[in-house]
Design a protein around this motif. Structure first.
Motif, PDB file in Angstrom:
ATOM      1  N   THR A 203      38.750  47.340  35.267  1.00 58.93           N
ATOM      2  CA  THR A 203      39.316  46.000  35.415  1.00 58.93           C
ATOM      3  C   THR A 203      38.900  45.426  36.766  1.00 58.93           C
ATOM      4  OG1 THR A 203      41.273  46.774  34.206  1.00 58.93           O
ATOM      5  CG2 THR A 203      41.444  44.627  35.299  1.00 58.93           C
ATOM      6  N   GLU A 204      38.543  44.144  36.767  1.00 60.99           N
ATOM      7  CA  GLU A 204      38.144  43.469  37.998  1.00 60.99           C
ATOM      8  C   GLU A 204      38.624  42.029  37.918  1.00 60.99           C
ATOM      9  OE1 GLU A 204      34.142  43.442  40.739  1.00 60.99           O
ATOM     10  OE2 GLU A 204      33.904  43.163  38.575  1.00 60.99           O
ATOM     11  N   SER A 205      39.287  41.579  38.968  1.00 59.56           N
ATOM     12  CA  SER A 205      39.848  40.227  38.958  1.00 59.56           C
ATOM     13  C   SER A 205      39.598  39.557  40.306  1.00 59.56           C
ATOM     14  CB  SER A 205      41.351  40.286  38.672  1.00 59.56           C
ATOM     15  OG  SER A 205      41.927  38.993  38.723  1.00 59.56           O
ATOM     16  N   LEU A 206      39.135  38.305  40.275  1.00 64.17           N
ATOM     17  CA  LEU A 206      38.886  37.546  41.486  1.00 64.17           C
ATOM     18  C   LEU A 206      39.560  36.182  41.387  1.00 64.17           C
ATOM     19  CD1 LEU A 206      36.043  39.263  40.853  1.00 64.17           C
ATOM     20  CD2 LEU A 206      35.375  38.160  42.985  1.00 64.17           C
ATOM     21  N   LEU A 207      40.308  35.846  42.420  1.00 68.56           N
ATOM     22  CA  LEU A 207      41.005  34.571  42.507  1.00 68.56           C
ATOM     23  C   LEU A 207      40.743  33.981  43.883  1.00 68.56           C
ATOM     24  CD1 LEU A 207      43.153  32.737  41.006  1.00 68.56           C
ATOM     25  CD2 LEU A 207      44.867  33.943  42.366  1.00 68.56           C
ATOM     26  N   LEU A 208      40.430  32.717  43.940  1.00 64.94           N
ATOM     27  CA  LEU A 208      40.124  32.046  45.206  1.00 64.94           C
ATOM     28  C   LEU A 208      41.313  31.190  45.626  1.00 64.94           C
ATOM     29  CD1 LEU A 208      37.550  31.863  47.047  1.00 64.94           C
ATOM     30  CD2 LEU A 208      37.107  29.647  45.967  1.00 64.94           C
ATOM     31  N   GLU A 209      41.717  31.307  46.900  1.00 67.52           N
ATOM     32  CA  GLU A 209      42.836  30.526  47.409  1.00 67.52           C
ATOM     33  C   GLU A 209      42.456  29.861  48.722  1.00 67.52           C
ATOM     34  OE1 GLU A 209      47.544  30.923  48.765  1.00 67.52           O
ATOM     35  OE2 GLU A 209      46.335  32.726  48.469  1.00 67.52           O
ATOM     36  N   ALA A 210      42.824  28.602  48.874  1.00 64.65           N
ATOM     37  CA  ALA A 210      42.626  27.899  50.139  1.00 64.65           C
ATOM     38  C   ALA A 210      43.750  28.279  51.089  1.00 64.65           C
ATOM     39  CB  ALA A 210      42.623  26.390  49.910  1.00 64.65           C
ATOM     40  N   VAL A 211      43.409  28.894  52.218  1.00 67.29           N
ATOM     41  CA  VAL A 211      44.377  29.307  53.230  1.00 67.29           C
ATOM     42  C   VAL A 211      43.922  28.731  54.569  1.00 67.29           C
ATOM     43  CG1 VAL A 211      45.520  31.232  54.383  1.00 67.29           C
ATOM     44  CG2 VAL A 211      44.885  31.435  51.980  1.00 67.29           C
ATOM     45  N   GLY A 212      44.639  27.768  55.066  1.00 66.74           N
ATOM     46  CA  GLY A 212      44.228  27.138  56.315  1.00 66.74           C
ATOM     47  C   GLY A 212      42.899  26.427  56.152  1.00 66.74           C
ATOM     48  N   ASP A 213      41.951  26.741  57.029  1.00 68.46           N
ATOM     49  CA  ASP A 213      40.658  26.065  57.015  1.00 68.46           C
ATOM     50  C   ASP A 213      39.592  26.869  56.286  1.00 68.46           C
ATOM     51  OD1 ASP A 213      40.414  28.136  58.780  1.00 68.46           O
ATOM     52  OD2 ASP A 213      39.386  26.983  60.344  1.00 68.46           O
ATOM     53  N   ARG A 214      39.997  27.829  55.476  1.00 68.18           N
ATOM     54  CA  ARG A 214      39.020  28.657  54.780  1.00 68.18           C
ATOM     55  C   ARG A 214      39.506  29.024  53.381  1.00 68.18           C
ATOM     56  NH1 ARG A 214      37.481  33.185  57.947  1.00 68.18           N
ATOM     57  NH2 ARG A 214      38.374  32.191  59.774  1.00 68.18           N
ATOM     58  N   GLN A 215      38.572  29.517  52.559  1.00 64.73           N
ATOM     59  CA  GLN A 215      38.890  30.077  51.262  1.00 64.73           C
ATOM     60  C   GLN A 215      39.030  31.591  51.395  1.00 64.73           C
ATOM     61  OE1 GLN A 215      39.390  28.325  48.367  1.00 64.73           O
ATOM     62  NE2 GLN A 215      39.040  26.394  49.466  1.00 64.73           N
ATOM     63  N   VAL A 216      39.899  32.165  50.594  1.00 66.61           N
ATOM     64  CA  VAL A 216      40.121  33.606  50.601  1.00 66.61           C
ATOM     65  C   VAL A 216      40.013  34.123  49.171  1.00 66.61           C
ATOM     66  CG1 VAL A 216      41.786  35.445  51.073  1.00 66.61           C
ATOM     67  CG2 VAL A 216      41.620  33.498  52.620  1.00 66.61           C
ATOM     68  N   VAL A 217      39.260  35.202  48.977  1.00 65.15           N
ATOM     69  CA  VAL A 217      39.125  35.822  47.660  1.00 65.15           C
ATOM     70  C   VAL A 217      40.153  36.935  47.542  1.00 65.15           C
ATOM     71  CG1 VAL A 217      37.594  37.058  46.088  1.00 65.15           C
ATOM     72  CG2 VAL A 217      36.645  35.337  47.650  1.00 65.15           C
ATOM     73  N   HIS A 218      41.045  36.841  46.566  1.00 68.03           N
ATOM     74  CA  HIS A 218      41.978  37.925  46.254  1.00 68.03           C
ATOM     75  C   HIS A 218      41.314  38.775  45.164  1.00 68.03           C
ATOM     76  CE1 HIS A 218      44.815  35.930  48.728  1.00 68.03           C
ATOM     77  NE2 HIS A 218      45.069  34.949  47.883  1.00 68.03           N
ATOM     78  N   TYR A 219      41.084  40.035  45.481  1.00 70.90           N
ATOM     79  CA  TYR A 219      40.279  40.898  44.615  1.00 70.90           C
ATOM     80  C   TYR A 219      41.074  42.128  44.195  1.00 70.90           C
ATOM     81  CZ  TYR A 219      36.403  43.920  43.121  1.00 70.90           C
ATOM     82  OH  TYR A 219      35.581  44.747  42.395  1.00 70.90           O
ATOM     83  N   TYR A 220      41.137  42.359  42.877  1.00 70.95           N
ATOM     84  CA  TYR A 220      41.801  43.544  42.314  1.00 70.95           C
ATOM     85  C   TYR A 220      40.762  44.364  41.568  1.00 70.95           C
ATOM     86  CZ  TYR A 220      44.667  46.452  39.214  1.00 70.95           C
ATOM     87  OH  TYR A 220      45.223  47.512  38.534  1.00 70.95           O
TER      88      TYR A 220
END
Length: 319
Positions: free
Chosen positions: A243-260
């Motif tokens: 299983t692999e999951s990627l979600l992108l979130e805007a945090v402050g002045d950058r994007q962050v990839v949440h990866y499982y």
């Protein structure tokens, strides 16, 4: 209707609105693949001074339900995988210097479902607290009411992809056997499970990544593109990735990839990734080295989890 809703319906997946998933299941897709199932993250902050209590409560429950599975832990129709993590405040993002966000401890739920547009997931935190047998004791008293939901379609979140190995059902049974695993403190899971947040470089790079993800999601609206992408699982199978999951979130002045990630073997995963000569793997490596603030944390083995695994549970019949 969103493109992802269309995908679930065209796959013939049906779900019910009841919470008796332990007795009746939705019709699963015939096989896994890319963007077949959905995922979401729910972060429930722990009240100050109650972290040890939460860990002990979960350990006791797991010991009493060692023959259970994901449906025992979260009996909602369509739940195929649940991993519970203990987040010490580092999950979310780190800056270029590696400094964590500095929040307090939390219970972090990673949940894979057949359809995250089902009624139960309109308010995931409420559903979890209402349905999971973990909350029959004093767990609820140890958590605050300020849960955060990370999921596609939520504020500041962009869906990237969710991948499942079409053969993970049989592979998992052979490699692990148990549907519910709760490691004793200091022990490791029989298979690697990790969750981490990867900061994208701030400024124009983050803007470009967000726009690129939007473009790819637009292309997925087309049946031909969606069908082609869904079956491109050769690399996943070679890596023994479950299983692999990627979600992108805007945090402050950058994007962050949440990866499982749930995999069979971390060493094999990296060997297969760097040994592959297909253009997708090499393009992915090239892009990640240029957009991530600290690409070595992801591209150099082993991948370290940001949060401690407390319980890992699967539905034995998951596709």
């Amino acid at each position: 209707m969103s493109p992802r809703q269309e995908e679930n319906h065209t796959d013939g997946v049906s779900t019910t609105t009841g919470n008796d998933g332990a007795n009746s299941r939705p019709t699963y897709p015939e096989r896994g693949g890319i963007d077949v199932l959905d995922s979401l993250l729910v972060r429930q902050p722990i009240a100050e001074g109650r972290t040890r209590t939460v860990s002990d409560l979960l350990a006791d429950w797991a010991a009493d339900n060692s023959d259970g599975d994901a449906r025992t832990l979260l009996p909602v129709d369509g739940v195929t995988l649940v991993t519970l993590f203990l987040d010490d405040g580092g999950f979310g993002w780190t800056d270029d210097a590696g400094h964590a966000s500095g929040r307090g401890d939390a219970l972090l739920w990673y949940i894979e479902v057949v359809d995250d547009d089902a009624e139960a997931w309109t308010n995931p935190d409420t559903t979890i607290r209402t349905v999971s047998p973990l909350f029959e004791g004093e767990l609820d008293d140890s958590l605050t009411d300020e849960a955060t939901v990370h999921a596609a379609g939520r504020s500041s979140h962009r869906y990237v992809t969710h991948v499942t190995n079409p053969h993970r059902k049989s592979r998992y049974a052979d490699a692990v056997g148990r549907s519910l695993v709760a490691p004793v403190a200091g022990d490791e899971l029989p298979i690697p499970v990790a969750i981490t947040s990867l900061a994208v470089k701030a400024g124009p790079t983050s803007t470009l990544v967000a726009r690129a993800v939007d473009l790819v999601n637009q292309l997925k609206r087309f049946d031909r593109v969606r069908s082609w992408a869904r079956d491109e699982t050769e690399t996943v199978e070679a890596e023994a990735m479950y299983t692999e999951s990627l979600l992108l979130e805007a945090v402050g002045d950058r994007q962050v990839v949440h990866y499982y990630m749930e995999t069979e073997d971390m060493d094999r995963l990296y060997e297969a990734f760097y040994g592959a000569d297909d253009w997708e793997a090499r393009l992915s490596e090239w892009v990640l080295r240029r957009v991530l603030a600290t690409p070595e944390t992801f591209l150099e083995p082993p991948l370290e989890t940001d949060c401690e695994v407390l319980i890992h549970a699967v539905d034995p019949e998951r596709p």
